[in-house]
Design a protein around this motif. Structure first.
Motif, PDB file in Angstrom:
ATOM      1  N   PRO A 178      47.683  63.141  40.231  1.00  0.00           N
ATOM      2  CA  PRO A 178      49.090  63.225  39.847  1.00  0.00           C
ATOM      3  C   PRO A 178      49.858  62.018  40.376  1.00  0.00           C
ATOM      4  O   PRO A 178      49.712  61.632  41.534  1.00  0.00           O
ATOM      5  N   ILE A 179      50.674  61.412  39.533  1.00  0.00           N
ATOM      6  CA  ILE A 179      51.495  60.271  39.942  1.00  0.00           C
ATOM      7  C   ILE A 179      52.448  60.739  41.039  1.00  0.00           C
ATOM      8  O   ILE A 179      53.140  61.750  40.886  1.00  0.00           O
ATOM      9  N   GLY A 180      52.486  60.030  42.167  1.00  0.00           N
ATOM     10  CA  GLY A 180      53.346  60.475  43.249  1.00  0.00           C
ATOM     11  C   GLY A 180      53.714  59.370  44.210  1.00  0.00           C
ATOM     12  O   GLY A 180      53.157  58.267  44.177  1.00  0.00           O
ATOM     13  N   VAL A 181      54.683  59.662  45.072  1.00  0.00           N
ATOM     14  CA  VAL A 181      55.132  58.728  46.101  1.00  0.00           C
ATOM     15  C   VAL A 181      55.165  59.422  47.452  1.00  0.00           C
ATOM     16  O   VAL A 181      55.194  60.656  47.529  1.00  0.00           O
ATOM     17  N   PHE A 182      55.155  58.625  48.517  1.00  0.00           N
ATOM     18  CA  PHE A 182      55.243  59.132  49.880  1.00  0.00           C
ATOM     19  C   PHE A 182      56.100  58.138  50.660  1.00  0.00           C
ATOM     20  O   PHE A 182      55.817  56.940  50.661  1.00  0.00           O
TER      21      PHE A 182
END
Length: 336
Positions: A178-182
């Motif tokens: 899943p495309i994601g950021v942190f």
């Protein structure tokens, strides 16, 4: 920043500090050997300079707020405890970035090294990424990542908080699942109106505000969008010639305005990105669901998919396509 929970404090002498895994303007980041009170996957950010009392109070409030907001699954490296030595605050305990946000790069020597997958890689040309052995994300993936970042920052604004130190090195991205950021360096998060403000070089607000305000986050997100779309690490303007999708050109142009009053609210930017970012619907069932509980703005976890491990769950909270934020649970512009 309202926080009634007693913050966790650890003694530096009780920590088993391992390898340095990062550094920045404020200090160095080290892996920690798990011990009593220190969970696996925790890291220490140790400050290079003496922490003044007001900054120490702000960090204590962040630690206490984390417990109130139940942020264990969220896409932030949120301080979990403060670390003291001889009565002085010298660092903070933070969660290590989940595995999705690491990548093996090819060195000039031909060897391989595991590194954080920082958004700065999105600013490298395709040929440079190829030499590093990193895939070059296409426009749809870049738009999804920008939408996920807008959602993650928007959650903070919902709670009356400002991220502040947004830059290409302080945001990690994931594209393998899943495309994601942190978000890293969350120890710089402050309440709107606070006087403690952190900036990275070349990511400053031209208005030069003396206090933290959401409009600065909006400007920096617009700046990051311009650089990600242009594949240019220094530009302060949107790419032309079709490089900026027409559906988001106006709102991004407004976000880059030198005057904070002329910039859109983050929800406008988030909605524009939501409309244009693909976000495959079939992935929605694999992501955690959450909501803001009115009127306090408490972050409440609704459900976690059974097949996810802990790291995947944390990544999902910063992922597309499920988008929450100001609209979640009818909380609107809730404040903590």
């Amino acid at each position: 920043m309202t926080a009634t929970t007693t913050p966790r404090r650890l003694l530096l002498r009780d920590l088993v500090v391992a390898d340095e895994i990062g550094d920045g303007g404020e200090g160095t980041v080290h892996d920690l050997v798990p011990t009593r009170g220190v969970p696996a996957g925790a890291v220490l950010k140790r400050y290079q300079r003496t922490v003044p009392p007001d900054r120490a109070d702000q960090l204590d409030a962040l630690v206490a707020l984390r417990a109130q907001l139940r942020l264990g699954m969220a896409p932030y490296a949120w301080p979990e405890a403060t670390v003291v030595d001889d009565g002085q605050l010298v660092g903070v305990l933070m969660p290590r970035a989940p595995s999705e946000f690491w990548v093996e790069v090819t060195l000039r020597s031909g060897g391989r090294q595991r590194r954080l997958r920082e958004v700065q890689y999105l600013l490298f040309p395709a040929e440079k990424l190829a030499r590093l052995g990193i895939a070059f994300p296409a426009l749809p993936e870049r738009l999804e990542l920008l939408a996920a970042l807008a959602a993650a920052v928007g959650r903070l604004h919902d709670l009356g908080l400002v991220y502040g130190d947004l830059s290409a090195r302080n945001v990690l991205y994931a594209t393998d699942g899943p495309i994601g950021v942190f978000l890293l360096d969350c120890d710089g998060i402050v309440e709107e109106g606070a006087r403690y403000v952190v900036d990275s070089p070349d990511w400053t607000d031209p208005a030069g505000p003396e206090v933290a305000m959401p409009a600065t986050d909006v400007h920096k997100l617009g700046l990051l969008a311009a650089r990600v779309l242009a594949v240019n690490p220094t530009t302060r303007t949107l790419p032309g010639g079709g490089g900026t999708p027409a559906a988001i050109a106006d709102v991004l142009t407004a976000a880059l305005d030198p005057s904070p009053a002329a910039r859109p609210d983050l929800i406008e930017l988030q909605q524009a990105l939501d409309r244009i970012a693909p976000g495959p619907a079939e992935r929605a069932a694999d992501l955690p669901r959450w909501a803001l509980r009115p009127p306090t703005g408490e972050l409440v976890l609704l459900s976690i998919p059974e097949r996810q491990d802990e790291d995947r769950g944390r990544a999902g909270w910063g992922s597309r396509p499920r988008r929450f934020g100001r609209r979640a649970g009818g909380a609107g512009r809730g404040r903590s």
